[in-house]
Design an enzyme around this catalytic site. Sequence first.
Site, mmCIF file in Angstrom:
data_model
loop_
_atom_site.group_PDB
_atom_site.id
_atom_site.type_symbol
_atom_site.label_atom_id
_atom_site.label_comp_id
_atom_site.label_asym_id
_atom_site.label_seq_id
_atom_site.Cartn_x
_atom_site.Cartn_y
_atom_site.Cartn_z
ATOM 1 N N GLY A 12 -69.338 -2.646 -27.228
ATOM 2 C CA GLY A 12 -69.806 -1.820 -28.342
ATOM 3 C C GLY A 12 -71.315 -1.746 -28.463
ATOM 4 N N ASN A 13 -72.020 -2.842 -28.076
ATOM 5 C CA ASN A 13 -73.479 -2.854 -28.239
ATOM 6 C C ASN A 13 -74.182 -1.922 -27.258
ATOM 7 O OD1 ASN A 13 -72.912 -4.572 -26.006
ATOM 8 N ND2 ASN A 13 -74.888 -5.565 -26.241
ATOM 9 N N LYS A 132 -53.427 -3.249 -35.765
ATOM 10 C CA LYS A 132 -54.797 -2.709 -35.707
ATOM 11 C C LYS A 132 -54.996 -1.667 -36.790
ATOM 12 C CE LYS A 132 -56.827 -4.449 -31.979
ATOM 13 N NZ LYS A 132 -58.181 -4.970 -31.946
ATOM 14 N N LYS A 217 -59.995 -2.593 -24.426
ATOM 15 C CA LYS A 217 -60.760 -2.047 -23.300
ATOM 16 C C LYS A 217 -60.992 -3.101 -22.212
ATOM 17 C CE LYS A 217 -65.389 -3.436 -23.753
ATOM 18 N NZ LYS A 217 -65.207 -4.419 -24.780
ATOM 19 N N LYS A 280 -61.646 -11.102 -23.543
ATOM 20 C CA LYS A 280 -62.467 -10.987 -22.323
ATOM 21 C C LYS A 280 -62.097 -12.084 -21.327
ATOM 22 C CE LYS A 280 -66.338 -9.184 -24.956
ATOM 23 N NZ LYS A 280 -65.909 -7.780 -24.906
HETATM 24 P P1 ADP Z 1 -67.540 -5.980 -27.242
HETATM 25 O O1 ADP Z 1 -67.812 -4.754 -28.021
HETATM 26 O O2 ADP Z 1 -68.512 -6.183 -26.134
HETATM 27 O O3 ADP Z 1 -66.109 -6.119 -26.810
HETATM 28 P P2 ADP Z 1 -67.004 -8.158 -29.108
HETATM 29 O O4 ADP Z 1 -67.712 -8.298 -30.416
HETATM 30 O O5 ADP Z 1 -65.581 -7.747 -29.120
HETATM 31 O O6 ADP Z 1 -67.901 -7.178 -28.232
HETATM 32 O O7 ADP Z 1 -67.102 -9.536 -28.313
HETATM 33 C C1 ADP Z 1 -68.331 -10.149 -28.033
HETATM 34 C C2 ADP Z 1 -68.701 -11.150 -29.123
HETATM 35 O O8 ADP Z 1 -67.840 -12.271 -29.074
HETATM 36 C C3 ADP Z 1 -70.060 -11.774 -28.970
HETATM 37 O O9 ADP Z 1 -71.071 -10.936 -29.437
HETATM 38 C C4 ADP Z 1 -69.942 -13.048 -29.818
HETATM 39 O O10 ADP Z 1 -70.394 -12.827 -31.121
HETATM 40 C C5 ADP Z 1 -68.436 -13.287 -29.874
HETATM 41 N N1 ADP Z 1 -67.947 -14.577 -29.355
HETATM 42 C C6 ADP Z 1 -66.802 -15.151 -29.780
HETATM 43 N N2 ADP Z 1 -66.571 -16.300 -29.156
HETATM 44 C C7 ADP Z 1 -67.582 -16.477 -28.277
HETATM 45 C C8 ADP Z 1 -67.895 -17.496 -27.323
HETATM 46 N N3 ADP Z 1 -67.108 -18.558 -27.159
HETATM 47 N N4 ADP Z 1 -69.019 -17.368 -26.579
HETATM 48 C C9 ADP Z 1 -69.824 -16.291 -26.746
HETATM 49 N N5 ADP Z 1 -69.583 -15.293 -27.637
HETATM 50 C C10 ADP Z 1 -68.473 -15.377 -28.398
HETATM 51 MG MG MG Z 2 -64.461 -6.356 -28.073
#
Ligand code: ADP
Ligand code: MG
Length: 317
Positions: A12-13, A132, A217, A280
Site C-alpha cells: 500500500g505504501n 473483510k 495480494k 507475507k
Molecule cells: P502492505 O500494504 O505492504 O501489505 P501491511 O500494512 O499489510 O502492508 O503490512 C506491513 C506492515 O506490517 C508493516 O508496515 C508493519 O507495520 C507490520 N508488521 C507486523 N508485524 C511485523 C513484523 N513482525 N515485522 C515487521 N513489520 C511488521
Molecule cells: Mg497488507
Amino acid sequence: MTKKVAVVAIGGNSLIKDPKHQTVEDQYQAAKETTYHIADLIEAGWDVAIGHGNGPQVGFTLRRSEIAAKVEGLHEVPLEVCGADTQGAIGYALQQNLQNELRRRGIKKSVATVVTQVAVDPNDKAFQEPSKPIGSFMDEAEAKRRQQEMGWIVQEDAGRGWRRVVASPLPQEVVELEVVQTLLNAGMVVITVGGGGIPVIRKPDGDLQGIAAVIDKDYASSLLARLIKADLFLISTAVEKVALNYGKPNQKWLDRLTLAEAKQYLAEGTHFAKGSMAPKIQAIIWYLEAGGKQAIITNPENIGRALKGETGTWIVP
Ligand code: ADP
Ligand code: MG
C-alpha cells in the site's frame, strides 16, 4: 546469460504514503518512487512481474459509486468491477512511470498491465465466515434492505454502524497465466494479479464468473511466483526488515530466516501481525515449499541494497 525472473509484490505504501497524500496525483508520485527502484532491478538484469495491493483504491471507488447512487440514482459498481477498475488505474500509474524511467535509462523494454482474474474455490471455507469489511457504513435499515434485496452479508461493526463483509478465499488459479508467461518470455515487464486479482469462480459448465470477494495480494503474488517458477519473490512493504516480537521491547530485526524458522515463528503466533506481516510470511513459506529459491521482504527504497545482500530480511529454503 539465463534470464532470471522476479515477482515483486508492492504494498500500500507504494501508492499511498500517508493519509494526507491520497489523491490520484499523490498516488502517481508514490508509484514513481517505487518504479524507480524496480527499474534498478530490471537494470540489474531481472525480468519482472509486478503484483500490487488495491484495498484503499477499491474503497474509494466503491464509496464514489455508493454516493453517486444515493445522490443521483446512478447505477452502482459491483465489487469485482471495482477490482478491474483499480487494476487498470493502478496499472496505468505503474506502467507509465516505469516506461518513463526505463526510457530515461536507455533500457528498451515494454511494460504491460494485464487485467487479471484469479479463480477461487467456491467451497473455500472462507465463504462460510466472510470477515473483510467493504464499502461505506450503513444504518441498520439500509443494511437489512441490502441483505434482503442484494444478498449482501452485513455485520454490525463495533458500534460504528453496519458494513458489508465479504470472504477472502485462497487464490487457486491465475486465469491469464499463459498471457503473463508469454509476455515475460518475450522480455516484457508485466503488472498482474493487482489487488490479489479479480476474484472469479469456475462454474460447473466451465464458464468463469466474477464473485464478490477479496483475495490477499501477497497470496496471489505467491501463487504467481510458484506458477512461473520465479527465481526471486520480493515483497516490498513499509518496513526495511521483518522483526521478531514486533513492536515489543524485545523486538529483534531479522537479516535472514530459513523456511523452517519462518514456519516456526509464524506458528508461535506472536511475532507477525495478522492481516499485515503474517500473510507475507505465509506467502513466502508457500513459495519456498514449492521449490522457490529466495525471498526478500524490504521497503521500496532498499530494494537495490537488499538485492546486494546489504539489508532486508532474506528468507531461504
Ligand atoms: P502492505 O500494504 O505492504 O501489505 P501491511 O500494512 O499489510 O502492508 O503490512 C506491513 C506492515 O506490517 C508493516 O508496515 C508493519 O507495520 C507490520 N508488521 C507486523 N508485524 C511485523 C513484523 N513482525 N515485522 C515487521 N513489520 C511488521
Ligand atoms: Mg497488507
